[in-house]
Design an enzyme around this catalytic site. Structure first.
Site, short mmCIF file in Angstrom:
data_model
loop_
_atom_site.label_atom_id
_atom_site.label_comp_id
_atom_site.label_asym_id
_atom_site.label_seq_id
_atom_site.Cartn_x
_atom_site.Cartn_y
_atom_site.Cartn_z
N TYR A 146 39.40 36.84 39.85
CA TYR A 146 38.40 37.61 39.57
C TYR A 146 37.91 38.28 40.94
CZ TYR A 146 34.09 39.19 37.28
OH TYR A 146 32.80 39.46 36.89
N ALA A 149 40.20 40.54 42.33
CA ALA A 149 40.39 41.99 41.63
C ALA A 149 39.01 42.87 41.91
CB ALA A 149 40.35 41.60 40.06
#
Ligand SMILES: NC(=O)c1ccc[n+]([C@@H]2O[C@H](COP(=O)([O-])OP(=O)(O)OC[C@H]3O[C@@H](n4cnc5c(N)ncnc54)[C@H](O)[C@@H]3O)[C@@H](O)[C@H]2O)c1
Length: 256
Positions: A146, A149
């Site tokens: 996460y 990204a």
């Protein structure tokens, strides 16, 4: 072009922050398409809900063909769809890593890949906005893919901003802090987050409401932001700017 004449695509528009963005852009007069893998929890009148997987090139291509068929063109793309997988690198599966990267980062790339040539052909500029996170700037343990990204979305927004500026396309990101949606409620339910951990470092002392994130997106999509590109607008109640969150009594009294 004024807001009334704009056409927007919002990924992950079926619920949470995406639904608030749909509501915000529609309220500003835009015609809105939502691209989500799930059906909307509370469908909004006038919104075109497309069922598609933002991490799948074929599915995203189909969704853009549906927009072409509507004959509206496209002015604004908000890539908001997101998922979470928790675990330490070293223990997390490659499948989980790939799913998170695929949804957030490949999703932004795929939407931009389809939107940019259409915006250039239309010749009326455009706005692309990626929903990042404060996780783009700090390390959140247990959320490696996460964090990677979201940092990728910030970087891609900068690169696309420079590449598309000659066509009057602006590309920015919004980095929300903790916002009251199902993704957070799920994390609290499975024990990977606690509300007091989140609030401890938020100077404004509360979680964000989805519409507060949507307001930032609405601004970046509008002509009010006509000279803003390549930026990330952080909307986190001050979370990322706070230094010490514990302070002596005299300082707390002075601030009260
Ligand atoms: N809630 C927060 O505290 C917070 C904080 C920072 C950033 N964000 C980011 O904001 C965005 C929205 O978060 P939210 O809290 O509203 O989450 P949410 O889980 O409530 O909504 C996410 C939406 O994305 C859709 N989606 C997921 N994968 C998809 C795919 N492959 N294709 C199409 N649609 C897909 C889901 O169906 C859902 O409707 C996410 O990118 C998230 O990372 C959220």
């Amino acid at each position: 072009m004024n807001a009334q004449a704009k056409v927007a695509l919002v990924t992950g528009g079926a619920r949470g922050i995406g639904d608030a963005i749909v509501q915000g852009l529609q309220g500003a007069g835009s015609k809105v398409f939502s691209l989500d893998r799930s059906a909307p929890e509370h469908p909004r009148d006038g919104v075109a809900y497309l069922e598609a997987d933002v991490s799948d090139p074929v599915s995203v291509a189909q969704a853009f063909r549906a927009i072409d068929a509507a004959g509206t063109g496209i002015d604004t793309v908000v890539h908001n769809a997101g998922i979470q997988r928790s675990g330490l690198c070293g223990q997390m599966s490659f499948e989980d890593w790939s799913k998170v990267l695929g949804t957030h980062l490949n999703g932004m790339f795929l939407c931009a890949t389809h939107a940019i040539p259409r915006m250039i052909a239309q010749g009326r500029g455009g706005a692309i906005i990626g929903i990042a996170s404060t996780a783009a700037f700090v390390g959140l343990p247990g959320r490696g893919p996460y964090t990677a990204a979201k940092a990728g979305i910030v970087g891609l927004a900068r690169c696309l901003a420079v590449e598309t500026a000659p066509h009057r396309i602006r590309v920015n990101a919004v980095a929300p802090g903790f916002t009251r949606t199902a993704i957070i409620e799920d994390a609290v339910a499975n024990g990977s987050l606690r509300e007091d951990w989140m609030l401890e470092r938020v100077p404004l002392g509360r979680l964000a409401e989805p519409l507060e994130i949507a307001n930032a997106v609405k601004y970046l999509a509008s002509d009010d932001a006509s000279y803003v590109t390549g930026q990330t607008l952080v909307v986190d109640g001050g979370w990322s700017t706070q230094g010490m969150h514990h302070s002596p009594a005299w300082l707390q009294q002075a601030a009260a």
